[in-house]
Design a protein around this motif. Structure first.
Motif, PDB file in Angstrom:
ATOM      1  N   SER A  70     -28.675   4.417  25.866  1.00  0.00           N
ATOM      2  CA  SER A  70     -28.991   3.881  24.532  1.00  0.00           C
ATOM      3  C   SER A  70     -30.346   3.175  24.550  1.00  0.00           C
ATOM      4  CB  SER A  70     -27.898   2.906  24.076  1.00  0.00           C
ATOM      5  OG  SER A  70     -26.669   3.565  23.908  1.00  0.00           O
ATOM      6  N   ILE A  71     -30.558   2.366  25.580  1.00  0.00           N
ATOM      7  CA  ILE A  71     -31.841   1.660  25.714  1.00  0.00           C
ATOM      8  C   ILE A  71     -32.971   2.652  25.936  1.00  0.00           C
ATOM      9  CG2 ILE A  71     -33.160   0.066  27.163  1.00  0.00           C
ATOM     10  CD1 ILE A  71     -30.552  -1.456  27.655  1.00  0.00           C
ATOM     11  N   LEU A  72     -32.719   3.656  26.774  1.00  0.00           N
ATOM     12  CA  LEU A  72     -33.746   4.673  27.058  1.00  0.00           C
ATOM     13  C   LEU A  72     -34.154   5.404  25.785  1.00  0.00           C
ATOM     14  CD1 LEU A  72     -35.428   6.290  29.117  1.00  0.00           C
ATOM     15  CD2 LEU A  72     -33.455   7.824  29.368  1.00  0.00           C
ATOM     16  N   ILE A  73     -33.173   5.834  25.007  1.00  0.00           N
ATOM     17  CA  ILE A  73     -33.460   6.545  23.758  1.00  0.00           C
ATOM     18  C   ILE A  73     -34.261   5.663  22.805  1.00  0.00           C
ATOM     19  CG2 ILE A  73     -32.400   7.504  21.667  1.00  0.00           C
ATOM     20  CD1 ILE A  73     -30.040   8.372  23.527  1.00  0.00           C
ATOM     21  N   PHE A  74     -33.859   4.399  22.687  1.00  0.00           N
ATOM     22  CA  PHE A  74     -34.574   3.476  21.807  1.00  0.00           C
ATOM     23  C   PHE A  74     -36.016   3.285  22.256  1.00  0.00           C
ATOM     24  CE2 PHE A  74     -36.092  -0.854  21.005  1.00  0.00           C
ATOM     25  CZ  PHE A  74     -36.103  -0.854  19.619  1.00  0.00           C
ATOM     26  N   LEU A  75     -36.231   3.092  23.550  1.00  0.00           N
ATOM     27  CA  LEU A  75     -37.579   2.849  24.068  1.00  0.00           C
ATOM     28  C   LEU A  75     -38.479   4.066  23.891  1.00  0.00           C
ATOM     29  CD1 LEU A  75     -36.839   0.867  27.373  1.00  0.00           C
ATOM     30  CD2 LEU A  75     -37.684  -0.032  25.187  1.00  0.00           C
ATOM     31  N   ILE A  76     -37.932   5.252  24.114  1.00  0.00           N
ATOM     32  CA  ILE A  76     -38.738   6.468  23.931  1.00  0.00           C
ATOM     33  C   ILE A  76     -39.143   6.608  22.472  1.00  0.00           C
ATOM     34  CG2 ILE A  76     -38.709   8.995  23.978  1.00  0.00           C
ATOM     35  CD1 ILE A  76     -36.874   8.816  26.424  1.00  0.00           C
ATOM     36  N   GLY A  77     -38.184   6.393  21.576  1.00  0.00           N
ATOM     37  CA  GLY A  77     -38.500   6.516  20.158  1.00  0.00           C
ATOM     38  C   GLY A  77     -39.503   5.492  19.686  1.00  0.00           C
ATOM     39  N   ILE A  78     -39.256   4.220  20.013  1.00  0.00           N
ATOM     40  CA  ILE A  78     -40.133   3.149  19.527  1.00  0.00           C
ATOM     41  C   ILE A  78     -41.501   3.210  20.180  1.00  0.00           C
ATOM     42  CG2 ILE A  78     -39.656   1.309  21.200  1.00  0.00           C
ATOM     43  CD1 ILE A  78     -39.700   0.987  17.339  1.00  0.00           C
ATOM     44  N   SER A  79     -41.591   3.883  21.335  1.00  0.00           N
ATOM     45  CA  SER A  79     -42.895   4.013  22.002  1.00  0.00           C
ATOM     46  C   SER A  79     -43.887   4.760  21.122  1.00  0.00           C
ATOM     47  CB  SER A  79     -42.741   4.743  23.344  1.00  0.00           C
ATOM     48  OG  SER A  79     -42.450   6.128  23.153  1.00  0.00           O
ATOM     49  N   ARG A  80     -43.383   5.657  20.289  1.00  0.00           N
ATOM     50  CA  ARG A  80     -44.273   6.430  19.424  1.00  0.00           C
ATOM     51  C   ARG A  80     -44.904   5.546  18.346  1.00  0.00           C
ATOM     52  NH1 ARG A  80     -45.628  10.523  22.177  1.00  0.00           N
ATOM     53  NH2 ARG A  80     -45.874  11.955  20.435  1.00  0.00           N
ATOM     54  N   TYR A  81     -44.180   4.524  17.949  1.00  0.00           N
ATOM     55  CA  TYR A  81     -44.732   3.550  17.005  1.00  0.00           C
ATOM     56  C   TYR A  81     -45.717   2.624  17.716  1.00  0.00           C
ATOM     57  CZ  TYR A  81     -44.899  -0.815  14.342  1.00  0.00           C
ATOM     58  OH  TYR A  81     -45.330  -1.952  13.690  1.00  0.00           O
ATOM     59  N   ILE A  82     -45.343   2.184  18.912  1.00  0.00           N
ATOM     60  CA  ILE A  82     -46.194   1.261  19.674  1.00  0.00           C
ATOM     61  C   ILE A  82     -47.548   1.878  19.992  1.00  0.00           C
ATOM     62  CG2 ILE A  82     -46.420  -0.063  21.815  1.00  0.00           C
ATOM     63  CD1 ILE A  82     -44.355  -1.203  19.923  1.00  0.00           C
ATOM     64  N   ILE A  83     -47.572   3.168  20.341  1.00  0.00           N
ATOM     65  CA  ILE A  83     -48.858   3.797  20.686  1.00  0.00           C
ATOM     66  C   ILE A  83     -49.536   4.392  19.447  1.00  0.00           C
ATOM     67  CG2 ILE A  83     -48.065   4.251  23.030  1.00  0.00           C
ATOM     68  CD1 ILE A  83     -47.844   7.221  22.284  1.00  0.00           C
ATOM     69  N   ASN A  84     -48.950   4.119  18.276  1.00  0.00           N
ATOM     70  CA  ASN A  84     -49.583   4.421  16.990  1.00  0.00           C
ATOM     71  C   ASN A  84     -49.787   5.909  16.720  1.00  0.00           C
ATOM     72  OD1 ASN A  84     -50.582   3.636  14.516  1.00  0.00           O
ATOM     73  ND2 ASN A  84     -52.688   3.394  15.240  1.00  0.00           N
ATOM     74  N   VAL A  85     -48.795   6.724  17.086  1.00  0.00           N
ATOM     75  CA  VAL A  85     -48.870   8.149  16.753  1.00  0.00           C
ATOM     76  C   VAL A  85     -47.789   8.520  15.722  1.00  0.00           C
ATOM     77  CG1 VAL A  85     -49.913   8.818  18.934  1.00  0.00           C
ATOM     78  CG2 VAL A  85     -47.421   8.806  18.727  1.00  0.00           C
ATOM     79  N   HIS A  86     -46.984   7.531  15.318  1.00  0.00           N
ATOM     80  CA  HIS A  86     -45.967   7.725  14.288  1.00  0.00           C
ATOM     81  C   HIS A  86     -45.835   6.456  13.464  1.00  0.00           C
ATOM     82  CE1 HIS A  86     -44.044  11.619  14.811  1.00  0.00           C
ATOM     83  NE2 HIS A  86     -44.055  11.450  16.126  1.00  0.00           N
ATOM     84  N   PHE A  87     -45.419   6.643  12.224  1.00  0.00           N
ATOM     85  CA  PHE A  87     -45.050   5.503  11.389  1.00  0.00           C
ATOM     86  C   PHE A  87     -43.626   5.090  11.748  1.00  0.00           C
ATOM     87  CE2 PHE A  87     -48.164   7.908   8.868  1.00  0.00           C
ATOM     88  CZ  PHE A  87     -49.102   6.905   8.617  1.00  0.00           C
ATOM     89  N   LEU A  88     -43.271   3.852  11.434  1.00  0.00           N
ATOM     90  CA  LEU A  88     -41.945   3.356  11.782  1.00  0.00           C
ATOM     91  C   LEU A  88     -40.843   4.154  11.083  1.00  0.00           C
ATOM     92  CD1 LEU A  88     -40.503   1.256  13.478  1.00  0.00           C
ATOM     93  CD2 LEU A  88     -40.589  -0.317  11.537  1.00  0.00           C
ATOM     94  N   THR A  89     -41.098   4.586   9.851  1.00  0.00           N
ATOM     95  CA  THR A  89     -40.084   5.383   9.147  1.00  0.00           C
ATOM     96  C   THR A  89     -39.864   6.738   9.829  1.00  0.00           C
ATOM     97  OG1 THR A  89     -41.845   6.109   7.633  1.00  0.00           O
ATOM     98  CG2 THR A  89     -40.399   4.321   6.885  1.00  0.00           C
TER      99      THR A  89
END
Length: 216
Positions: free
Chosen positions: A165-184
């Motif tokens: 669960s933590i791994l999935i969350f971190l992979i997903g949120i990483s895309r927001y952190i590195i600014n290649v996706h919007f949070l939505t």
């Protein structure tokens, strides 16, 4: 009665979430940015060239194509060997591939531009929903499911579920952190991926019971 009440609560929450995502899609198709994206653009732009950015830039690779393709093939073979059955390996590998195809289809229909393109991070093409969030939910979610099914210890089952669960969350949120996706994009990817994950597990259980009854 308690089961029915919980079922209806979950169903209502899910419908609300899907309704919100639908509103986001309407705004995106209309050329407008959802309010949550407007409110969350500032913080992520401050993370560029920081230690946090570097950490999540590495984490994001666990959901990138160059890593997932050999990983899924290897894990699929291991699942086949452990279960001594082709069905769980097929559901795991085929489900992950299906999530990729569905993600590409939705991206093609919505055609949302990314906040920025970063080829080195597998961030090209359209933005909505996040493939890393959606595909990781299905891939690692199914892997966790098949691992847990082979574990007797309740504590170990819980540890595996928490880890993935933590791994999935971190992979997903990483895309927001590195600014290649919007949070939505991330939230929608998680939700769509979760629905697909539940559907694939239900399909597997149905096919497994049918195989058991037929004696195959």
């Amino acid at each position: 009665m308690r089961f029915n009440r919980n079922y209806w609560i979950i169903s209502i929450l899910l419908m609300v979430v899907l309704l919100v995502i639908g509103v986001w899609v309407v705004r995106i198709l209309g050329g407008n940015m959802p309010y949550i994206d407007v409110w969350t653009r500032g913080p992520v732009e401050l993370l560029s060239d920081t230690v946090i950015y570097t950490i999540f830039r590495n984490i994001t690779e666990l959901g990138s194509q160059w890593f997932l393709v050999p990983f899924v093939i290897t894990a699929g073979i291991i699942i086949w060997i452990v279960y001594k059955d082709w069905l769980p390996a097929f559901i795991f590998s085929g489900g992950t591939l299906l999530s990729h195809g569905l993600n590409l289809l939705i991206k093609h229909l919505v055609e949302r531009e990314r906040p920025r393109i970063l080829e080195a991070a597998n961030a090209e093409g359209h933005s909505f929903p996040s493939g890393h969030a959606m595909i990781s939910m299905v891939c690692y979610g199914l892997l966790a499911y098949f691992i847990v099914n082979r574990i007797a210890s309740a504590k170990l089952k819980l540890a595996v579920q928490i880890f993935f669960s933590i791994l999935i969350f971190l992979i997903g949120i990483s895309r927001y952190i590195i600014n290649v996706h919007f949070l939505t994009d991330i939230i929608s990817g998680f939700v769509i991926g979760f629905l697909l994950l539940v559907g694939l597990i239900y399909l597997y259980e149905s096919l497994r019971r049918r195989k058991s009854r037929s004696g195959d």
